[in-house]
Write an enzyme that holds these catalytic residues in place. Structure first.
Site, PDB file in Angstrom:
ATOM      1  N   SER A   1       0.991  -1.185  -0.188  1.00  0.00           N
ATOM      2  CA  SER A   1      -0.084  -0.052   0.168  1.00  0.00           C
ATOM      3  C   SER A   1       0.914   1.419   0.031  1.00  0.00           C
ATOM      4  O   SER A   1       1.714   1.750  -0.814  1.00  0.00           O
ATOM      5  CB  SER A   1      -0.950   0.025   1.238  1.00  0.00           C
ATOM      6  OG  SER A   1      -1.779   1.140   1.031  1.00  0.00           O
TER       7      SER A   1
ATOM      8  N   ASP B   1      -1.399   1.109  -4.120  1.00  0.00           N
ATOM      9  CA  ASP B   1      -1.915   0.172  -4.575  1.00  0.00           C
ATOM     10  C   ASP B   1      -3.457   0.439  -5.017  1.00  0.00           C
ATOM     11  O   ASP B   1      -4.381  -0.383  -5.391  1.00  0.00           O
ATOM     12  CB  ASP B   1      -2.335  -1.052  -3.807  1.00  0.00           C
ATOM     13  CG  ASP B   1      -2.846  -0.842  -2.459  1.00  0.00           C
ATOM     14  OD1 ASP B   1      -2.954   0.200  -1.897  1.00  0.00           O
ATOM     15  OD2 ASP B   1      -3.685  -1.724  -1.833  1.00  0.00           O
TER      16      ASP B   1
ATOM     17  N   ASP C   1      -3.001   6.197  -3.497  1.00  0.00           N
ATOM     18  CA  ASP C   1      -1.719   5.595  -2.659  1.00  0.00           C
ATOM     19  C   ASP C   1      -1.177   4.523  -3.777  1.00  0.00           C
ATOM     20  O   ASP C   1      -1.535   3.959  -4.942  1.00  0.00           O
ATOM     21  CB  ASP C   1      -2.060   5.075  -1.499  1.00  0.00           C
ATOM     22  CG  ASP C   1      -2.985   3.676  -1.199  1.00  0.00           C
ATOM     23  OD1 ASP C   1      -3.760   3.538  -2.675  1.00  0.00           O
ATOM     24  OD2 ASP C   1      -3.051   2.897  -0.534  1.00  0.00           O
TER      25      ASP C   1
ATOM     26  N   ASP D   1      -6.039   1.815  -3.635  1.00  0.00           N
ATOM     27  CA  ASP D   1      -7.118   1.683  -2.783  1.00  0.00           C
ATOM     28  C   ASP D   1      -7.324   2.927  -1.814  1.00  0.00           C
ATOM     29  O   ASP D   1      -8.627   2.996  -1.175  1.00  0.00           O
ATOM     30  CB  ASP D   1      -7.214   0.515  -1.746  1.00  0.00           C
ATOM     31  CG  ASP D   1      -6.125   0.455  -0.717  1.00  0.00           C
ATOM     32  OD1 ASP D   1      -5.401   1.313  -0.663  1.00  0.00           O
ATOM     33  OD2 ASP D   1      -6.377  -0.480   0.203  1.00  0.00           O
TER      34      ASP D   1
END
Length: 472
Positions: free
Chosen positions: A110, A246, A244, A248
């Site tokens: 992340s 990834d 961010d 999400d």
């Protein structure tokens, strides 16, 4: 074959579950460690897992392909089939998993620093729960030879994710708007640009890089704040969208380049979707209750598993979101009169599109969406390389003594009128301001959240609090 007790492996390697998945230093995430986690997850699914497809995706961290290869080897060792979806946003992999009713594994750290990574697990019903994490941690597995490479990429997951949104919104939604996409190293950068273009926007890509950039949407640095303002002025943008690493968690900028707070984004998105019940962590802005828009607001600990657990107990139109802006779509939500399929995992695309659609429908600028909201403002930041043990010791001192409170905040805020230990230590002072401290669940960091009657005052409270803690 090597017999591995996961609990012991967690202690030895330092790779353990945080607020969202198993994470650790890349140097600690050996092929054996990653394979063991994968086998423990699949073991928990039971005999029904044998022969099943397991979706597998990655973000753009340079360490992610090697970790994915170890996970793929473990999937094959368990007698399952690797459905490799390549680089894609985490919510795209989750949607694919839910649509097909198959488990999924996402290799991503992340927003956490470059030297770390992680693995996130999904059953056919969605994100694993804290009980599932405990079951994985208590497992013992047999890890064999980690052979083989990753198969060819299956593009279906990414295509379905794009269609989820282009079929919900009109093709001319953003006609005439110039939208900048801060690409950096986001796994969502290409599909985000495509979606915005499909909806009629003139899209400008900004700052694309092959070097991983750990964007934390809860703690946007001054350099990125200035970037946003410069881009907005230079390119005459109506909005700036980013995520961010990834994809999400959204990072949404208005026409001036100022980034909107994630909890305000969630508040507006929930209203746009007609939510009756909002589930959100204790760290989010109290404007959520003060707005009067929702029949019920449920507060939880920080972390999507806790938000999801709260959503499962709610009724009516249910939405969840976190202070980082990640939005979880529950049941009975609607877009333009059309039902929105539930996606109870953090997503960055839906909240971005919801706010853009709100501005277009209201004929206003992005910044004007905040007009009329209760005047409560939040800020947050963190001390990096601050050991979790030190964070916990600090909170224990603050809870044990009134003198400890005064040594950090003095008497300027007045007496403490409310203490909330749902997650960390959240203090409401007599002057109405709030300070909240908690150890990060993903990295050795101490996070600080603050709420006040102006964004400037909230940021000052965060800065001063962290500065005093750093000084010892």
């Amino acid at each position: 074959m090597t017999t591995i007790n996961i609990q012991q492996m967690m202690a030895d390697s330092g790779v353990a579950f945080g607020t969202s998945g198993a994470r650790g230093l890349v140097s600690q995430m050996s092929g054996e460690v990653c394979a063991a986690y994968t086998l423990a997850f699949l073991q928990g699914l039971g005999s029904a897992c044998s022969g099943q497809r397991i979706a597998l995706g990655i973000d753009l961290r340079p360490s992610s392909p090697a970790i994915a290869r170890a996970c793929a080897a473990a999937i094959r060792e368990a007698g399952c089939v690797v459905d490799y979806c390549g680089v894609l946003p985490t919510p795209a992999l989750a949607l694919h998993s839910l649509a097909l009713g198959i488990p999924a594994i996402m290799v991503t750290g992340s927003h956490i620093p470059f030297d770390r990574n992680g693995i996130k697990f999904y059953t056919a019903q969605g994100e694993i729960s804290k009980a599932d994490e405990a079951a994985i941690a208590g497992a013992t597995v047999e890890v064999g030879e980690l052979a083989g490479d990753l198969p060819a990429v299956n593009p279906v997951a990414l295509d379905q994710f794009r269609l989820r949104y282009t079929e919900l919104f009109s093709a001319d939604l953003l006609k005439g708007w110039r939208v900048g996409v801060y690409e950096h190293s986001s796994a969502a950068r290409d599909v985000l640009k495509q979606i915005l273009s499909d909806l009629g926007a003139e899209v400008l890509g900004l700052e694309r890089t092959d070097t991983f950039v750990p964007i934390d949407t809860e703690a946007v640095g001054e350099e990125d704040r200035q970037r946003g303002r410069t881009w907005a002025a230079q390119h005459k943008l109506d909005a700036i969208i980013s995520t961010d690493g990834d994809g999400d968690r959204p990072l949404i900028g208005d026409e001036t380049g100022d980034w909107l707070r994630g909890d305000v984004v969630g508040l507006l998105c929930s209203h746009f979707l007609g939510a009756d019940t909002v589930v959100t962590p204790v760290s989010c802005n109290t404007a959520i209750e003060a707005s009067g828009w929702f029949k019920q607001v449920i507060r939880t600990r920080i972390g999507s598993p806790y938000v999801i657990a709260g959503m499962e107990q709610a009724s009516g139109g249910v939405a969840g979101f976190e202070a980082n802006g990640g939005f979880l779509a529950g049941n009975n939500l609607v877009v333009n009169g059309h039902p929105l399929a539930a996606l109870p995992t953090r997503d960055s695309i839906l909240p971005a599109l919801a706010l853009l659609a709100m501005a277009r429908q209201q004929g206003c600028k992005m910044s004007e969406l905040l007009n009329g909201l209760p005047q409560r403002f939040t800020a947050s930041d963190r001390l990096q390389n601050f050991a979790v043990a030190d964070s916990r010791a600090l909170l224990e001192r603050l809870q044990a003594s009134e003198d400890a409170y005064r040594s950090l905040w003095g008497d300027a805020l007045g007496a403490v009128v409310k203490r909330d230990t749902t997650d960390g230590l959240r203090l409401t002072f007599a002057n109405g301001e709030i300070a909240h401290l908690r150890p990060s669940g993903n990295a050795p960091e101490l996070r600080c959240y603050a709420e006040a009657d102006s964004v400037e005052r909230a940021q000052v409270l965060v800065n001063e609090t962290l500065a005093k803690i750093a000084q010892g």
